[in-house]
Motif scaffolding. Structure first.
Motif, PDB file in Angstrom:
ATOM      1  N   LYS A  71       0.868  -1.280  -0.069  1.00 18.21           N
ATOM      2  CA  LYS A  71      -0.244  -0.040   0.017  1.00 18.21           C
ATOM      3  C   LYS A  71       0.749   1.367  -0.025  1.00 18.21           C
ATOM      4  N   VAL A  72       2.021   0.979   0.756  1.00 21.13           N
ATOM      5  CA  VAL A  72       2.904   2.343   0.624  1.00 21.13           C
ATOM      6  C   VAL A  72       3.424   2.646  -0.756  1.00 21.13           C
ATOM      7  N   ALA A  73       3.880   1.461  -1.527  1.00 17.33           N
ATOM      8  CA  ALA A  73       4.181   1.617  -2.795  1.00 17.33           C
ATOM      9  C   ALA A  73       3.293   2.164  -3.937  1.00 17.33           C
ATOM     10  N   ARG A  74       2.041   2.069  -3.414  1.00 20.70           N
ATOM     11  CA  ARG A  74       1.040   2.548  -4.194  1.00 20.70           C
ATOM     12  C   ARG A  74       0.844   3.720  -3.956  1.00 20.70           C
ATOM     13  N   ARG A  75       0.747   4.376  -2.676  1.00 24.65           N
ATOM     14  CA  ARG A  75       0.653   5.883  -2.184  1.00 24.65           C
ATOM     15  C   ARG A  75       1.820   6.740  -2.858  1.00 24.65           C
ATOM     16  N   LEU A  76       3.005   5.851  -2.973  1.00 23.30           N
ATOM     17  CA  LEU A  76       4.248   6.719  -3.448  1.00 23.30           C
ATOM     18  C   LEU A  76       4.091   7.009  -5.072  1.00 23.30           C
ATOM     19  N   GLY A  77       2.972   6.365  -5.571  1.00 26.30           N
ATOM     20  CA  GLY A  77       2.809   6.509  -7.080  1.00 26.30           C
ATOM     21  C   GLY A  77       3.643   5.544  -7.656  1.00 26.30           C
ATOM     22  N   MET A  78       4.099   4.453  -7.326  1.00 28.08           N
ATOM     23  CA  MET A  78       5.073   3.460  -7.994  1.00 28.08           C
ATOM     24  C   MET A  78       4.341   2.829  -8.911  1.00 28.08           C
ATOM     25  N   THR A  79       4.983   1.795  -9.921  1.00 28.70           N
ATOM     26  CA  THR A  79       4.420   0.990 -10.944  1.00 28.70           C
ATOM     27  C   THR A  79       4.676  -0.375 -10.213  1.00 28.70           C
ATOM     28  N   ARG A  80       3.813  -1.394 -10.196  1.00 31.98           N
ATOM     29  CA  ARG A  80       4.299  -2.680  -9.866  1.00 31.98           C
ATOM     30  C   ARG A  80       4.613  -3.288 -11.395  1.00 31.98           C
ATOM     31  N   GLU A  81       5.958  -3.764 -11.322  1.00 29.70           N
ATOM     32  CA  GLU A  81       6.463  -4.281 -12.389  1.00 29.70           C
ATOM     33  C   GLU A  81       6.310  -5.614 -12.543  1.00 29.70           C
ATOM     34  N   GLY A  82       6.239  -6.490 -11.323  1.00 33.23           N
ATOM     35  CA  GLY A  82       5.993  -7.839 -11.647  1.00 33.23           C
ATOM     36  C   GLY A  82       6.335  -8.570 -10.083  1.00 33.23           C
ATOM     37  N   VAL A  83       6.552 -10.019 -10.184  1.00 35.15           N
ATOM     38  CA  VAL A  83       6.480 -10.727  -9.030  1.00 35.15           C
ATOM     39  C   VAL A  83       7.788 -11.597  -9.378  1.00 35.15           C
ATOM     40  N   LEU A  84       8.998 -11.543  -8.431  1.00 36.27           N
ATOM     41  CA  LEU A  84      10.011 -12.298  -8.437  1.00 36.27           C
ATOM     42  C   LEU A  84       9.548 -13.740  -7.854  1.00 36.27           C
ATOM     43  N   ARG A  85       9.193 -14.757  -8.640  1.00 35.07           N
ATOM     44  CA  ARG A  85       8.671 -15.912  -7.956  1.00 35.07           C
ATOM     45  C   ARG A  85       9.654 -16.644  -6.817  1.00 35.07           C
ATOM     46  N   GLU A  86       9.160 -17.103  -5.733  1.00 36.94           N
ATOM     47  CA  GLU A  86      10.078 -17.880  -5.023  1.00 36.94           C
ATOM     48  C   GLU A  86      11.686 -17.526  -5.061  1.00 36.94           C
ATOM     49  N   ASN A  87      11.961 -15.965  -4.977  1.00 36.24           N
ATOM     50  CA  ASN A  87      13.206 -15.808  -4.969  1.00 36.24           C
ATOM     51  C   ASN A  87      14.066 -15.641  -3.552  1.00 36.24           C
ATOM     52  N   TYR A  88      13.379 -15.921  -2.539  1.00 32.68           N
ATOM     53  CA  TYR A  88      14.307 -15.891  -1.390  1.00 32.68           C
ATOM     54  C   TYR A  88      13.577 -16.775  -0.314  1.00 32.68           C
ATOM     55  N   LEU A  89      14.718 -17.494   0.361  1.00 28.68           N
ATOM     56  CA  LEU A  89      14.200 -18.395   1.472  1.00 28.68           C
ATOM     57  C   LEU A  89      14.064 -17.435   2.620  1.00 28.68           C
ATOM     58  N   PHE A  90      12.957 -17.788   3.338  1.00 29.15           N
ATOM     59  CA  PHE A  90      12.546 -17.106   4.742  1.00 29.15           C
ATOM     60  C   PHE A  90      12.037 -18.046   5.697  1.00 29.15           C
ATOM     61  N   ASP A  91      12.525 -18.281   6.790  1.00 33.06           N
ATOM     62  CA  ASP A  91      12.087 -19.092   7.606  1.00 33.06           C
ATOM     63  C   ASP A  91      11.632 -20.515   7.115  1.00 33.06           C
ATOM     64  N   GLY A  92      12.549 -21.021   6.348  1.00 31.09           N
ATOM     65  CA  GLY A  92      12.442 -22.371   5.552  1.00 31.09           C
ATOM     66  C   GLY A  92      11.504 -22.443   4.248  1.00 31.09           C
ATOM     67  N   VAL A  93      10.914 -21.256   3.982  1.00 30.81           N
ATOM     68  CA  VAL A  93       9.699 -20.960   2.819  1.00 30.81           C
ATOM     69  C   VAL A  93      10.241 -20.411   1.912  1.00 30.81           C
ATOM     70  N   ARG A  94      10.183 -20.665   0.479  1.00 30.15           N
ATOM     71  CA  ARG A  94      10.556 -19.800  -0.538  1.00 30.15           C
ATOM     72  C   ARG A  94       9.416 -18.774  -0.921  1.00 30.15           C
ATOM     73  N   ARG A  95       9.867 -17.600  -0.767  1.00 30.18           N
ATOM     74  CA  ARG A  95       9.001 -16.407  -0.657  1.00 30.18           C
ATOM     75  C   ARG A  95       8.900 -15.702  -1.953  1.00 30.18           C
ATOM     76  N   ASP A  96       7.855 -15.231  -2.476  1.00 29.68           N
ATOM     77  CA  ASP A  96       7.854 -14.228  -3.634  1.00 29.68           C
ATOM     78  C   ASP A  96       8.003 -12.707  -3.229  1.00 29.68           C
ATOM     79  N   THR A  97       8.610 -12.058  -4.178  1.00 34.06           N
ATOM     80  CA  THR A  97       8.847 -10.474  -4.010  1.00 34.06           C
ATOM     81  C   THR A  97       8.218  -9.857  -5.228  1.00 34.06           C
TER      82      THR A  97
END
Length: 187
Positions: free
Chosen positions: A142-168
């Motif tokens: 929501k902050v990114a939206r309020r800043l007027g940013m454009t969503r470019e896409g999703v990096l699928r399962e690009n990082y491991l966090f607490d043993g789970v692959r997460r999207d960014t």
């Protein structure tokens, strides 16, 4: 030390290694919320690690490759914003944020990020400002939206966090878009 008013008794100030004790106390208050999405609180688990983290950002600032700022409500450190990556030569940077639960819902991160983005674009000539966020972190999206940013896409399962692959999600704003948005807001 400088302070930039964010309104509503809030200020933006640099965070420095000598503030490690205060920073770890803040992280203790923020830990449960911050640790859901980023490892910042884990990186400041005790006084030594907090000092090391703050020192690493002091070194980044000296090398002109990153910066770290605290958000204060009154005299209390409640969150922060940072240039996780800052490459003036290439004209690119990445802005990030965190906040403790008691300070959420006030627009502090949005106001603080605007200060950083405006400085990067207008004073340092940055062309592209990026915002990378976990797809599960709706407040930050929501902050990114309020800043007027454009969503470019999703990096699928690009990082491991607490043993789970997460999207960014990757969001950005370009300097001409930022200036256009500022001009429209001034009208």
């Amino acid at each position: 030390m400088f302070a930039i008013s964010l309104g509503d008794e809030a200020e933006l100030r640099p965070l420095e290694p000598w503030q490690a004790e205060e920073f770890v106390a803040h992280m203790d208050r923020a830990r449960d919320l911050v640790d859901r999405h980023i490892m910042l609180a884990r990186a400041a688990a005790d006084l030594a690690s907090a000092r090391a983290l703050l020192t690493s950002y002091a070194e980044k600032q000296a090398a002109d490759s990153g910066r770290l700022y605290g958000i204060r409500l009154g005299s209390t450190l409640v969150g922060g914003v940072l240039f996780r990556v800052f490459d003036a030569k290439a004209g690119n940077c990445e802005v990030g944020c965190w906040l403790e639960p008691a300070a959420t819902g006030r627009g502090l991160v949005t106001r603080a990020a605007r200060v950083l983005i405006d400085w990067a674009v207008e004073k340092r000539g940055i062309h592209r400002v990026e915002w990378q966020v976990s797809t599960a972190n709706e407040p930050s999206i929501k902050v990114a939206r309020r800043l007027g940013m454009t969503r470019e896409g999703v990096l699928r399962e690009n990082y491991l966090f607490d043993g789970v692959r997460r999207d960014t999600e990757v969001w950005s704003v370009l300097a001409p878009e930022w200036r256009e948005q500022k001009a429209a807001d001034a009208v």
